[in-house]
Design a protein around this motif. Structure first.
Motif, PDB file in Angstrom:
ATOM      1  N   LYS A 418      -7.924 135.805  49.595  1.00 50.60           N
ATOM      2  CA  LYS A 418      -6.524 135.486  49.895  1.00 50.60           C
ATOM      3  C   LYS A 418      -6.335 133.996  50.190  1.00 50.60           C
ATOM      4  CE  LYS A 418      -6.277 138.386  53.348  1.00 50.60           C
ATOM      5  NZ  LYS A 418      -7.682 138.891  53.316  1.00 50.60           N
ATOM      6  N   SER A 419      -7.093 133.494  51.173  1.00 51.97           N
ATOM      7  CA  SER A 419      -6.975 132.069  51.503  1.00 51.97           C
ATOM      8  C   SER A 419      -7.466 131.193  50.364  1.00 51.97           C
ATOM      9  CB  SER A 419      -7.767 131.760  52.788  1.00 51.97           C
ATOM     10  OG  SER A 419      -7.211 132.439  53.905  1.00 51.97           O
ATOM     11  N   SER A 420      -8.424 131.697  49.606  1.00 51.29           N
ATOM     12  CA  SER A 420      -8.936 130.931  48.462  1.00 51.29           C
ATOM     13  C   SER A 420      -7.853 130.730  47.421  1.00 51.29           C
ATOM     14  CB  SER A 420     -10.137 131.658  47.837  1.00 51.29           C
ATOM     15  OG  SER A 420     -11.160 131.831  48.791  1.00 51.29           O
ATOM     16  N   LEU A 421      -7.017 131.736  47.214  1.00 51.75           N
ATOM     17  CA  LEU A 421      -5.919 131.606  46.261  1.00 51.75           C
ATOM     18  C   LEU A 421      -4.918 130.555  46.729  1.00 51.75           C
ATOM     19  CD1 LEU A 421      -4.414 132.491  43.738  1.00 51.75           C
ATOM     20  CD2 LEU A 421      -3.415 134.382  45.058  1.00 51.75           C
ATOM     21  N   LEU A 422      -4.656 130.518  48.046  1.00 49.98           N
ATOM     22  CA  LEU A 422      -3.761 129.491  48.569  1.00 49.98           C
ATOM     23  C   LEU A 422      -4.350 128.102  48.366  1.00 49.98           C
ATOM     24  CD1 LEU A 422      -2.380 131.002  51.911  1.00 49.98           C
ATOM     25  CD2 LEU A 422      -1.536 131.244  49.575  1.00 49.98           C
ATOM     26  N   ARG A 423      -5.649 127.984  48.526  1.00 52.60           N
ATOM     27  CA  ARG A 423      -6.299 126.685  48.303  1.00 52.60           C
ATOM     28  C   ARG A 423      -6.156 126.260  46.838  1.00 52.60           C
ATOM     29  NH1 ARG A 423     -10.664 129.287  51.420  1.00 52.60           N
ATOM     30  NH2 ARG A 423     -10.504 128.606  53.585  1.00 52.60           N
ATOM     31  N   ALA A 424      -6.265 127.214  45.941  1.00 47.50           N
ATOM     32  CA  ALA A 424      -6.111 126.891  44.517  1.00 47.50           C
ATOM     33  C   ALA A 424      -4.680 126.462  44.218  1.00 47.50           C
ATOM     34  CB  ALA A 424      -6.501 128.087  43.663  1.00 47.50           C
TER      35      ALA A 424
END
Length: 615
Positions: A418-424
């Motif tokens: 989830k947070s990784s998608l926001l970082r992307a």
């Protein structure tokens, strides 16, 4: 709270580290020095740089000439005393006083201008590295990279050492050359044998110093710099995470970790001082023999009456001056070793953060990267995402489009990405493939779970990341009231009161203050990564309602059922790259684990091609 530049350094292979180390005056060391130093001498402040250097050279020439005159008058004093010539003696004394009256202020002004020059260079070079370090979020990219350790220490300390010692060694070598020319003429006029002995003595000493003490000392100094930085970081980490460590009562393990880093400092320094002991013994032997050597060579001529005692004194002084000039490497070898070690660290950092300093590399197959492009709204097209430096697939072929005013809630089990998608979406992670279209960066605002707060004024916290705002005090106080912090300014001492806000405010208050930043900037697009985790349901609902009323497009990560009504769609990440997109009205939260799950009334809204248009 950990700052981006205080990341624990990761060990790199020793062989890779050693490639950066080069003996003093070697071609590799010279190239590293030129790589770091050249931009200043050819850049926008080159006029000031060359003017200061020219002034220092003039002062050195004056100082050298005065030293020669003083040495001559010292010989006159000795000869006058030996010949019991009072008139000649007092004439030499008066000449010495006149020379000293000029030499002392010249000497003081020379060292003052040297330090001014080093300070100017440090200011310029630090600004250059900071520009590169902050550009394109390189500070973030280096945070998890094993390519470099302690970039903050390299910028704050290694640059200071580099500029100060560069100026110092440049002037030492220039001064030694002037001294060599000036006193060699004096020495040659008295004894050619002394000149021949001097040259042989200096060459042998320099070769021995470079051959025996060169690379080992530089390697030990390089590792000492790194060990000291690691130890300093372990103490900084203890301070920044003091509350968590205190709750865990983790003092014993923290002490063990700090002791481990400090032991490495002490062990490496023990090896360093053993090597320096041998160098000091060699340097002392090299220099002390010169106290006797010129007198031994000239004794025969003096005893035979062919040479005045004062002439012998002049020759001894000139011999010492010339030997000091040609033996400058031996005398300064320890400092040169530390200097070259620091150059390697700066050059390695410059290769990573300064585009014009990056070495040319052979063409290689380009890594798969997610393409970012600017658009009017957010759209993901076939995005496959992996963590940096990993081939693990977090999300596979995700496609969706958010129209203005939509709100997307991202859910899923811990670790699903989830947070990784926001970082992307924010452009921080780009390993993978596909395309992310996003609005202009100035129209996007990010709210993390733990807000970043500076130790500055309350006003600066509200307008962050801007440095100024058109909003007056009344408008800012109204925004504090809207985010349910009506008495914060009064309690803190006003909008211009300075505090350590991370310690003064609870996490819930910090999160509400972060929502105030959104109301100050009124962005079109807001990303929230569990930004209401410390708020009660009433505050959470009120703040989300204000965001929705503003017309901003939202992307949220949250784990409470109450947030569903503030979103139009839900993206459920299933792990191992899987995902499903649903209408928020057809979704419910599983009360047992807090993870969103689709309701039975509707299947996942996903086409065979994996594309879904929200709204």
């Amino acid at each position: 709270m950990n700052t981006p530049n205080s990341t624990s350094p990761k060990a790199a292979p020793a062989a890779a580290r050693k490639k950066r180390l080069a003996p003093p005056l070697s071609l590799a060391a010279w190239r590293q020095f030129i790589s770091v130093a050249k931009p200043y001498w050819l850049g926008n402040e080159k006029g000031k740089a060359w003017t200061l250097l020219l002034l220092l050279i003039v002062l050195m020439l004056v100082d050298t000439r005065l030293a020669v005159l003083l040495n001559n008058q010292t010989g006159e004093l000795t000869s006058a005393l030996a010949g019991k010539d009072a008139g000649r003696f007092w004439t030499a004394v008066r000449a010495c006083l006149v020379i000293l009256a000029v030499a002392i202020p010249t000497y003081a002004f020379y060292y003052y201008m040297r330090d001014v020059f080093a300070n100017q260079w440090r200011r310029w070079l630090t600004g250059r590295f900071l520009d590169g370090y902050l550009a394109d979020r390189k500070y973030y990219a280096l945070r998890a990279s094993s390519d470099i350790d302690n970039p903050d220490q390299r910028i704050s300390e290694d640059i200071n050492t580099f500029t100060g010692r560069s100026i110092n060694f440049l002037l030492i070598f220039l001064g030694s050359f002037m001294q060599l020319v000036a006193f060699s003429a004096v020495l040659w006029s008295i004894s050619q044998v002394l000149v021949a002995v001097l040259v042989a003595y200096a060459v042998v000493g320099t070769v021995v110093a470079l051959w025996v003490f060169g690379t080992p000392l530089i390697q030990l100094n390089f590792w000492q710099l790194r060990r000291e930085a690691d130890f300093r970081f372990s103490l900084m980490r203890l301070r920044e995470n003091a509350e968590s460590i205190a709750f865990y009562r983790g003092e014993a393990q923290e002490r063990a970790h700090i002791d481990g880093t400090f032991t490495k400092v002490i062990d490496n320094f023990a090896r360093l001082i053993r090597k320096q002991r041998a160098l000091n013994l060699f340097q002392r032997t090299f220099s002390q023999f010169t106290l006797v050597l010129p007198f031994v060579i000239l004794a025969g001529a003096v005893l035979a009456g062919e040479l005045e005692v004062g002439q012998a004194t002049r020759a001894a002084g000139a011999f010492a001056a010339v030997l000091s000039a040609v033996g400058v490497i031996v005398d300064n070898f320890e400092s040169l070793s530390r200097f070259v070690a620091g150059i390697g660290r700066l050059q390695a950092l410059s290769n990573l953060v300064l585009p014009d300093a990056q070495p040319a590399q052979a063409a290689a197959a380009p890594a798969m990267r997610i393409e970012l492009r600017e658009g009017k709204h957010l759209a993901l097209e076939g995005v496959t995402l992996s963590p940096p430096e990993s081939d693990r697939v977090l999300i596979k072929e995700l496609s969706l489009t958010l129209k203005p005013g939509d709100a997307l809630l991202i859910t899923g089990a811990s670790g699903c990405g989830k947070s990784s998608l926001l970082r992307a979406i924010a452009g921080l992670w780009d390993r993978g493939c596909g395309t992310i279209q996003h609005p202009p960066i100035e129209h996007v605002f990010f709210l993390p779970q733990q807000p970043y707060l500076q130790s500055s004024t309350l006003r600066s916290q509200l307008i962050y990341p801007s440095v100024q705002t058109d909003l007056g005090d009344e408008a800012l106080l109204e925004i504090l009231d809207l985010v349910h912090l009506p008495h914060l300014a009064e309690r803190a001492g006003g909008l211009d009161a300075e505090h350590d806000w991370g310690k003064l405010l609870s996490v819930g208050e910090q999160q509400r203050l972060a929502f105030g930043r959104v109301l100050v900037h009124r962005p079109d697009f807001v990303i929230l990564d569990e930004a209401t985790s410390a708020l009660d349901s009433g505050n959470e609902a009120s703040l989300y309602a204000r965001l929705r009323d503003s017309g901003a497009t939202l992307i949220s990560i949250a784990h409470r059922a109450g947030v569903l009504r503030h979103h139009t769609h839900v993206l459920h990440l299933e792990g191992d790259g899987g995902w499903a997109l649903h209408d928020a009205c057809d979704y419910r939260f599983d009360d047992d684990d807090g993870v969103a799950a689709p309701a039975d009334v509707a299947p996942p809204a996903r086409t065979a091609a994996g594309a879904m248009v929200a709204g």
